[in-house]
Design an enzyme around this catalytic site. Structure first.
Site, PDB file in Angstrom:
ATOM      1  N   ARG A   1     -14.138  -3.123   6.847  1.00  0.00           N
ATOM      2  CA  ARG A   1     -13.439  -1.920   6.360  1.00  0.00           C
ATOM      3  C   ARG A   1     -14.521  -0.961   5.893  1.00  0.00           C
ATOM      4  NH1 ARG A   1      -8.263  -1.404   2.475  1.00  0.00           N
ATOM      5  NH2 ARG A   1      -7.369  -1.727   4.527  1.00  0.00           N
TER       6      ARG A   1
ATOM      7  N   HIS B   1      -6.748   2.627  11.956  1.00  0.00           N
ATOM      8  CA  HIS B   1      -6.355   1.412  11.232  1.00  0.00           C
ATOM      9  C   HIS B   1      -5.554   0.544  12.216  1.00  0.00           C
ATOM     10  CE1 HIS B   1      -5.721  -1.294   8.084  1.00  0.00           C
ATOM     11  NE2 HIS B   1      -4.980  -0.600   7.250  1.00  0.00           N
TER      12      HIS B   1
ATOM     13  N   GLN C   1      -3.204  -2.372  11.149  1.00  0.00           N
ATOM     14  CA  GLN C   1      -1.935  -1.909  10.580  1.00  0.00           C
ATOM     15  C   GLN C   1      -0.957  -1.535  11.695  1.00  0.00           C
ATOM     16  OE1 GLN C   1      -1.108  -1.620   7.117  1.00  0.00           O
ATOM     17  NE2 GLN C   1       0.889  -1.433   8.062  1.00  0.00           N
TER      18      GLN C   1
ATOM     19  N   ASP D   1       2.600   7.565   4.610  1.00  0.00           N
ATOM     20  CA  ASP D   1       1.406   6.979   3.984  1.00  0.00           C
ATOM     21  C   ASP D   1       0.954   7.950   2.890  1.00  0.00           C
ATOM     22  OD1 ASP D   1      -0.950   5.561   3.437  1.00  0.00           O
ATOM     23  OD2 ASP D   1      -2.017   6.286   5.200  1.00  0.00           O
TER      24      ASP D   1
ATOM     25  N   CYS E   1       2.519   1.752   4.998  1.00  0.00           N
ATOM     26  CA  CYS E   1       1.459   0.740   5.085  1.00  0.00           C
ATOM     27  C   CYS E   1       1.051   0.219   3.711  1.00  0.00           C
ATOM     28  CB  CYS E   1       0.251   1.329   5.800  1.00  0.00           C
ATOM     29  SG  CYS E   1      -0.369   2.827   5.007  1.00  0.00           S
TER      30      CYS E   1
ATOM     31  N   ARG F   1       0.993  -8.087   8.816  1.00  0.00           N
ATOM     32  CA  ARG F   1      -0.452  -7.881   8.912  1.00  0.00           C
ATOM     33  C   ARG F   1      -1.129  -9.230   9.203  1.00  0.00           C
ATOM     34  NH1 ARG F   1      -3.131  -3.778   6.417  1.00  0.00           N
ATOM     35  NH2 ARG F   1      -4.861  -4.772   7.516  1.00  0.00           N
TER      36      ARG F   1
HETATM   37  N1  NVA Z   1      -4.628   6.161   4.781  1.00  0.00           N
HETATM   38  C1  NVA Z   1      -4.838   5.179   3.743  1.00  0.00           C
HETATM   39  C2  NVA Z   1      -4.419   3.813   4.244  1.00  0.00           C
HETATM   40  C3  NVA Z   1      -4.538   2.708   3.245  1.00  0.00           C
HETATM   41  C4  NVA Z   1      -4.148   1.350   3.782  1.00  0.00           C
HETATM   42  C5  NVA Z   1      -6.287   5.185   3.336  1.00  0.00           C
HETATM   43  O1  NVA Z   1      -7.170   5.251   4.186  1.00  0.00           O
HETATM   44  O2  NVA Z   1      -6.552   5.148   2.136  1.00  0.00           O
END
Ligand code: NVA
Length: 307
Positions: free
Chosen positions: A102, A129, A132, A223, A264, A293
């Site tokens: 990540r 992502h 997800q 989101d 998400c 997930r």
């Molecule tokens: N768009 C959000 C997703 C978190 C799972 C982020 O990048 O913070």
């Protein structure tokens, strides 16, 4: 099915995505059948950003497959600062059978994949992502009999999650509407690329900033309005004002005729989604997505690592 890495939705074919969804369903139905699939294998998990679901679902998912997960937090700082990304990749490849990462920048994922001799999985970056989105299409395929007939809308900030959903929808042939405030839409080059996939699959991909153009939908997804790494307290008040008409709530669901709401997480209740809708047991599938997930990522790991 052969897969070298799992980096970005736009690198996957429809057949690969459908096969991952099928495998995820099979692992979810009979996890014991897969309990030794990763026996003797180790996965290094690098996290430059915070995580709840991704960290736990990878760790426990890998454990369920008989493998070993090692969490590498932010103690080493940003990738590429203390050591070059190529050195991270080469060193971790000496010990690990796969790398989950990540990161802040997609370039870091690409750099890891370029230099690692083991598969790399993108566990979120600024652009994608994919774990997800795979879990979300698994969820939609559990809720609706025929994925190709589903109309999905994403309402809110054009970000990593909406990019991944947009690409997977376009590749799978799912009609997808992206409704974002002006100046917060997707990168135009990515939208154009996704339009190409939609044309090929025969799906409708719509992008608008006009809330009244949301149209009829089956599922509405949202989101956070500000993603990790983009926080700027001086902009918060402006964002709240600009995004308020885009809040996903019961009224929006009713207007669109939508019966499923997706997120998400983490959710910022009363911002992008109301508490009442998030908690609505009839419509909200947020915890099904969270559980999925683990099964979706298990399918990715089994595909990348099984002998
Ligand atoms: N768009 C959000 C997703 C978190 C799972 C982020 O990048 O913070």
């Amino acid at each position: 099915m052969s897969l070298q890495n799992f980096l970005a939705d736009d690198q996957l074919t429809k057949a690969q995505i459908l096969s991952l969804i099928d495998l995820a369903k099979s692992i979810k139905a009979t996890p014991k059948d897969y309990s030794q699939t990763l026996a003797g294998k180790s996965v290094a998990m690098i996290f430059e950003k915070p995580s709840l679901r991704t960290h736990v679902s990878f760790d426990m998912g890998i454990n369920k497959l008989g493998g070993h997960a090692l969490y590498l937090g932010q103690q080493n700082g940003k990738l590429g600062e203390r050591e070059r990304i190529s050195d991270y990749a080469n060193n971790l490849s000496c010990y690990a059978d796969a790398i989950v990462a990540r990161v802040f920048e997609n370039q870091a994922i690409e750099g890891l994949a370029e230099h690692a001799s083991v598969p790399v999985i993108n566990a979120l970056c600024d652009v994608y992502h994919p774990c997800q989105a795979l879990a979300d299409f698994l969820t939609l395929s559990e809720v609706y009999d025929d994925l190709s007939k589903v109309k999905l809308a994403y309402v809110g900030d054009g970000n990593n999650v909406s990019n991944s959903l947009m690409f997977m929808a376009a590749i799978l042939g799912v009609d997808f509407t992206l409704l974002c405030p002006e100046g917060h839409g997707p990168d135009m080059a990515l939208l154009e690329k996704a339009q190409g996939f939609a044309k090929a699959s025969g799906s409708q991909l719509t992008f608008t900033s006009n809330v009244s153009e949301l149209g009829e939908q089956n599922a509405i997804y949202t989101d956070t309005w500000v993603s990790m790494g983009d926080e700027d307290p001086s902009k918060k008040a402006d964002i709240l004002k600009k995004f308020t008409p885009y809040q996903v709530n019961h009224e929006m669901m009713e207007k669109a005729g939508a019966n499923v709401v997706m997120h998400c997480q983490p959710a910022h209740l009363e911002e992008e989604i109301t508490t009442a809708l998030f908690d609505d047991k009839e419509k909200s599938v947020v915890f099904q997505e969270a559980e999925n997930r683990m099964w979706a990522q298990a399918a990715v790991l089994v595909t990348l690592l099984a002998d």
